[in-house]
Design a protein around this motif. Structure first.
Motif, short mmCIF file in Angstrom:
data_model
loop_
_atom_site.label_atom_id
_atom_site.label_comp_id
_atom_site.label_asym_id
_atom_site.label_seq_id
_atom_site.Cartn_x
_atom_site.Cartn_y
_atom_site.Cartn_z
N VAL A 149 74.67 -53.49 57.75
CA VAL A 149 73.84 -52.56 58.51
C VAL A 149 72.72 -52.07 57.61
O VAL A 149 72.96 -51.60 56.49
CB VAL A 149 74.67 -51.36 59.02
N GLY A 150 71.48 -52.20 58.10
CA GLY A 150 70.34 -51.81 57.28
C GLY A 150 69.39 -50.88 58.01
O GLY A 150 69.31 -50.88 59.24
N LEU A 151 68.68 -50.07 57.24
CA LEU A 151 67.64 -49.19 57.79
C LEU A 151 66.57 -49.04 56.73
O LEU A 151 66.86 -48.72 55.57
CB LEU A 151 68.21 -47.82 58.16
N SER A 152 65.32 -49.28 57.12
CA SER A 152 64.22 -49.18 56.16
C SER A 152 63.05 -48.40 56.75
O SER A 152 62.83 -48.40 57.96
CB SER A 152 63.75 -50.57 55.73
N TYR A 153 62.32 -47.75 55.85
CA TYR A 153 61.09 -47.05 56.21
C TYR A 153 60.03 -47.44 55.20
O TYR A 153 60.31 -47.57 54.01
CB TYR A 153 61.27 -45.53 56.18
N ARG A 154 58.78 -47.63 55.68
CA ARG A 154 57.70 -47.87 54.76
C ARG A 154 56.39 -47.30 55.30
O ARG A 154 56.21 -47.17 56.51
CB ARG A 154 57.54 -49.34 54.40
N PHE A 155 55.53 -46.93 54.35
CA PHE A 155 54.20 -46.44 54.68
C PHE A 155 53.19 -47.30 53.91
O PHE A 155 53.34 -47.51 52.70
CB PHE A 155 54.03 -44.98 54.28
N ASP A 156 52.19 -47.81 54.63
CA ASP A 156 51.15 -48.63 54.02
C ASP A 156 49.79 -48.01 54.27
O ASP A 156 49.48 -47.56 55.38
CB ASP A 156 51.17 -50.04 54.60
N HIS A 157 48.97 -48.02 53.23
CA HIS A 157 47.59 -47.56 53.32
C HIS A 157 46.69 -48.68 52.82
O HIS A 157 46.85 -49.14 51.68
CB HIS A 157 47.37 -46.30 52.48
N ALA A 158 45.77 -49.15 53.66
CA ALA A 158 44.90 -50.27 53.30
C ALA A 158 43.44 -49.84 53.38
O ALA A 158 43.04 -49.08 54.27
CB ALA A 158 45.15 -51.46 54.22
N ARG A 159 42.66 -50.39 52.43
CA ARG A 159 41.22 -50.16 52.40
C ARG A 159 40.52 -51.50 52.46
O ARG A 159 40.95 -52.47 51.82
CB ARG A 159 40.82 -49.39 51.14
N LEU A 160 39.43 -51.55 53.22
CA LEU A 160 38.64 -52.76 53.37
C LEU A 160 37.25 -52.49 52.83
O LEU A 160 36.56 -51.56 53.29
CB LEU A 160 38.58 -53.17 54.86
N ASP A 161 36.84 -53.27 51.82
CA ASP A 161 35.56 -53.08 51.14
C ASP A 161 35.41 -51.64 50.63
O ASP A 161 34.34 -51.04 50.70
CB ASP A 161 34.41 -53.43 52.09
N GLY A 162 36.53 -51.07 50.18
CA GLY A 162 36.52 -49.73 49.62
C GLY A 162 36.62 -48.60 50.61
O GLY A 162 36.78 -47.43 50.22
N ASP A 163 36.56 -48.90 51.91
CA ASP A 163 36.62 -47.87 52.94
C ASP A 163 38.00 -47.87 53.61
O ASP A 163 38.67 -48.90 53.70
CB ASP A 163 35.55 -48.09 54.02
N ARG A 164 38.39 -46.69 54.10
CA ARG A 164 39.66 -46.59 54.83
C ARG A 164 39.67 -47.59 55.98
O ARG A 164 38.71 -47.70 56.75
CB ARG A 164 39.83 -45.18 55.38
N PHE A 165 40.79 -48.32 56.09
CA PHE A 165 40.89 -49.39 57.08
C PHE A 165 42.07 -49.18 58.03
O PHE A 165 41.92 -49.13 59.24
CB PHE A 165 41.01 -50.74 56.36
N LEU A 166 43.28 -49.03 57.45
CA LEU A 166 44.47 -49.02 58.29
C LEU A 166 45.60 -48.30 57.56
O LEU A 166 45.81 -48.50 56.37
CB LEU A 166 44.90 -50.46 58.61
N GLU A 167 46.33 -47.46 58.31
CA GLU A 167 47.56 -46.83 57.81
C GLU A 167 48.68 -47.12 58.79
O GLU A 167 48.49 -47.04 60.01
CB GLU A 167 47.38 -45.32 57.65
N ILE A 168 49.85 -47.46 58.25
CA ILE A 168 51.00 -47.82 59.09
C ILE A 168 52.24 -47.09 58.61
O ILE A 168 52.58 -47.15 57.42
CB ILE A 168 51.27 -49.34 59.05
N HIS A 169 52.91 -46.39 59.51
CA HIS A 169 54.26 -45.90 59.30
C HIS A 169 55.20 -46.83 60.06
O HIS A 169 54.98 -47.07 61.26
CB HIS A 169 54.42 -44.47 59.82
N GLY A 170 56.24 -47.32 59.39
CA GLY A 170 57.14 -48.26 60.05
C GLY A 170 58.60 -47.96 59.77
O GLY A 170 58.96 -47.58 58.66
N VAL A 171 59.44 -48.15 60.78
CA VAL A 171 60.90 -47.99 60.66
C VAL A 171 61.55 -49.25 61.22
O VAL A 171 61.15 -49.74 62.29
CB VAL A 171 61.40 -46.75 61.43
N ARG A 172 62.56 -49.77 60.50
CA ARG A 172 63.24 -50.97 60.97
C ARG A 172 64.75 -50.87 60.76
O ARG A 172 65.24 -50.98 59.64
CB ARG A 172 62.73 -52.22 60.25
#
Length: 336
Positions: A149-172
């Motif tokens: 049985v598994g449970l994971s959480y992650r947060f990702d912050h991505a920048r494209l050409d130095g500018d804010r691009f995408l943020e993701i909160h994920g649970v699995r």
């Protein structure tokens, strides 16, 4: 309790102990696995794994890990799938990865690991596609009878050409099952809250799927198959879609080269969009095929040399997503 499953569990435990750096514990566990049924296929795999354990330099058990890679690629059609952007131009880029992790718990109560992932690429000419991604994660797992049985959480912050691009909160949450003496099935659901710089693409992402594995050659080789169904509900209704993904993979050790393997992969994905895309005056219909060919060779303990080729054929009635792509890359990867 099924003796075959018990033997497989001991074999996999021995493999995990060896990968964690505890060769003495791995050797003792594999002795127990072999003793349960010395004539079985699993016992044969355990003997092969024992030979690897005994030939490797002695290590002490540790809770931390560090892996990463550095390399370069040639991409004949630079693009960014998340925002449907395609340049039509080729470019050379450097690729960088780094992932430290630490197990804060590792006993009969379960395993809990925290970690950080960095990914970056730098293009020679198309620097508007330069990506920088930082992620943190917390993974937990526990054996409950025959089920992992598994449970994971992650947060990702991505920048494209130095500018804010995408943020993701994920649970699995996930469940894992042994199948026979050489198979394993992972079933999971994933929820992501996606926050784009372009807010109409902000979305709630729901994904359900499974991955099955068949191991051979003392778990150094495997065949895999997986399926995902995806429902994405975006702020802008033209980005809502129902998607399907099918994946096939093979890692085959090469007997003519020690500690080398060939890697084959295929992925098909389809997206059926719910609403009309204004720029084309109709609903989008995307189909994508991706083929991957690779080769990797261990050059010393914890270090791999890799060569990869990927071909993508993306068919869509949205012109920016209708393209073909070839990517060739070489990298040096490490795992400590």
């Amino acid at each position: 309790r099924d003796p075959g499953l018990a033997q497989l569990a001991l074999h996999n435990l021995g493999l995990a102990q060896w990968q964690a750096g505890d060769a003495a514990a791995a050797n003792a566990t594999l002795d127990r696995a072999i003793a349960l049924d010395p004539a079985s296929d699993t016992a044969e795999d355990s003997r092969g794994l024992q030979a690897l354990v005994r030939s490797a330099p002695t290590q002490t058990a540790r809770r931390w890990s560090l892996d990463g890679a550095i390399g370069f690629e040639f991409d004949d059609n630079v693009n960014r799938e998340e925002i449907d952007a395609t340049s039509g131009d080729g470019d050379v880029l450097g690729v960088f990865e780094l992932s430290p992790a630490f197990r804060v718990l590792d006993d009969e109560r379960g395993v809990v690991e925290i970690g950080y992932d960095f990914f970056g690429n730098l293009h020679d000419a198309n620097d508007e596609f330069d990506l920088e991604s930082h992620g943190v994660f917390l993974d937990g797992s526990k054996e409950v009878g025959p089920v992992d049985v598994g449970l994971s959480y992650r947060f990702d912050h991505a920048r494209l050409d130095g500018d804010r691009f995408l943020e993701i909160h994920g649970v699995r949450p996930s469940l894992g099952f042994a199948i026979g003496s050489r198979g394993y099935l992972d079933v999971g659901y994933q929820f992501q809250d996606r926050d784009f710089a372009a807010s109409r693409r902000d979305a709630e992402h729901h994904e359900f799927g499974f991955d099955g594995y068949l191991f051979f050659r003392s778990a150094r080789g495997w065949a895999s198959a997986g399926y995902r169904v995806i429902d994405e509900d975006a702020r802008g209704s033209e980005f809502d879609f129902l998607g399907h993904v099918v994946r096939l993979g093979l890692r085959a050790p090469l007997p003519i080269l020690r500690e080398a393997a060939a890697i084959l992969g295929y992925e098909f994905s389809a997206r059926d969009y719910d609403e009309v895309t204004p720029s084309i005056g109709s609903r989008r219909d995307d189909r994508r095929h991706e083929v991957r060919l690779g080769f990797e060779k261990q050059i010393r303990n914890g270090m791999l040399a890799r060569v990869d080729y990927r071909f993508v054929e993306s068919d869509s009635n949205l012109p920016s997503v209708d393209f073909s792509q070839n990517v060739v890359g070489m990298s040096l990867a490490f795992d400590f």
